[in-house]
Design an enzyme around this catalytic site. Sequence first.
Site, mmCIF file in Angstrom:
data_model
loop_
_atom_site.group_PDB
_atom_site.id
_atom_site.type_symbol
_atom_site.label_atom_id
_atom_site.label_comp_id
_atom_site.label_asym_id
_atom_site.label_seq_id
_atom_site.Cartn_x
_atom_site.Cartn_y
_atom_site.Cartn_z
ATOM 1 N N CYS A 112 -49.040 -63.652 54.241
ATOM 2 C CA CYS A 112 -48.568 -63.944 55.604
ATOM 3 C C CYS A 112 -48.237 -62.685 56.403
ATOM 4 C CB CYS A 112 -47.362 -64.875 55.555
ATOM 5 S SG CYS A 112 -47.764 -66.501 54.900
ATOM 6 N N HIS A 240 -42.988 -63.926 62.125
ATOM 7 C CA HIS A 240 -43.847 -64.861 61.405
ATOM 8 C C HIS A 240 -43.177 -66.234 61.395
ATOM 9 C CE1 HIS A 240 -46.206 -66.865 58.515
ATOM 10 N NE2 HIS A 240 -45.371 -66.720 57.512
ATOM 11 N N ASN A 270 -46.506 -73.250 59.520
ATOM 12 C CA ASN A 270 -46.764 -71.881 59.056
ATOM 13 C C ASN A 270 -48.278 -71.664 58.975
ATOM 14 O OD1 ASN A 270 -47.135 -69.513 57.638
ATOM 15 N ND2 ASN A 270 -45.569 -69.943 56.082
#
Length: 322
Positions: A112, A240, A270
């Site tokens: 990520c 994020h 996400n």
Amino acid sequence: MAADIVGIGVSIPEKVLTNADLEKMVDTSDEWIVTRTGIRERRIIDDEETVSDLAAAAGLAAIEDADIGRNEIDLVLVATGSPETIWPSTACLAQGKMGLPRCAAFDLQAACTGFVYGLAVADSLIASGLFKTVLLIGAEAMSRFVDWSDRNTCILFGDGAGAVVLREARPGYGVLASYLDADGRGADLLKIPVGEKHQTIKMSGNEIFRFAVKILPQCVESALKKAGLGIENVDYFIPHQANQRIIEAALDRLGLPKERAIGNIAQYGNTSTASIPLALDEIYRTKSLKQGDIIVTAAFGAGLTWGANVIKWSGTSGGMDA
Ligand code: COA
């Protein structure tokens, strides 16, 4: 010399998977998901779509936004944690689908944190003089690696892609500093093992949560320090999008007002490497960005990896010539 963002593009799958849909699949509730994560729905690619389709669509949109020719791209750099093949790289697949003439292409794997790592890598490759124009794409088909019977993880992830075209910035603008870090001792906490019959996400949610809450503010401070700036200079914070509670805890620790944080977790969940460019695109399209604005991006993920970039917005991208 620094790299500047001169074009932005996104690709978002049409299919919406809501919390109500998930209630029919696993033992969960909309209320649990919203209060624990902030997520209301996520996008999921169709069966016949792949992550390189998303990457190519976002890439082409960014090239068009930058108002440059396809032949001007020197490097396609794709950050993805959900490729359709281990090799060829998603970058090569997307390059072919975009119909780009020959240029360098490779994938970057930092889970990520991939877009933050990618921005730093692209910035340094441009600064070195190796490449003039880099197309950086964060693209994910996380839904292909989700165990749809595991309520601990299946509620979290979504698909999407965002891309930026990067070129040399005029002095004082562009990527001012990047801070990258990793600790492989945490490798087991979040992973997709290869070679198993069902390759799906395995996660120790609580440990990742604790790590993220600690590391997100730290990497923001480290990157700002490298740029010679303080938290008071930050106009937009793009963290994020993993969990709204993680973001709010980071804002508290940093003493940053909520309004400065940009996010899309409620809509998209996400989306891993795509979450930052998708959020950046939102403030770009709504024309909220002004020349000279300081944007801080920050991410964390499997590896464990984490990092942040500090960008001074030049306003030279496609839709908003200075
Ligand atoms: N619906 C309903 N209940 C759920 C559930 C769901 N989707 N998922 C877990 N639960 C249950 C658990 O089984 C547990 O039940 P128990 O107490 O009977 O064992 C209870 O809810 C609490 O679980 P817990 O793990 O303590 O919840 P939490 O508040 O920590 O939230 C996460 C779980 C996964 C949302 C949270 O830990 C998280 O976001 N972690 C970080 C994950 C992440 O960001 N990963 C990607 C990093 S890039």
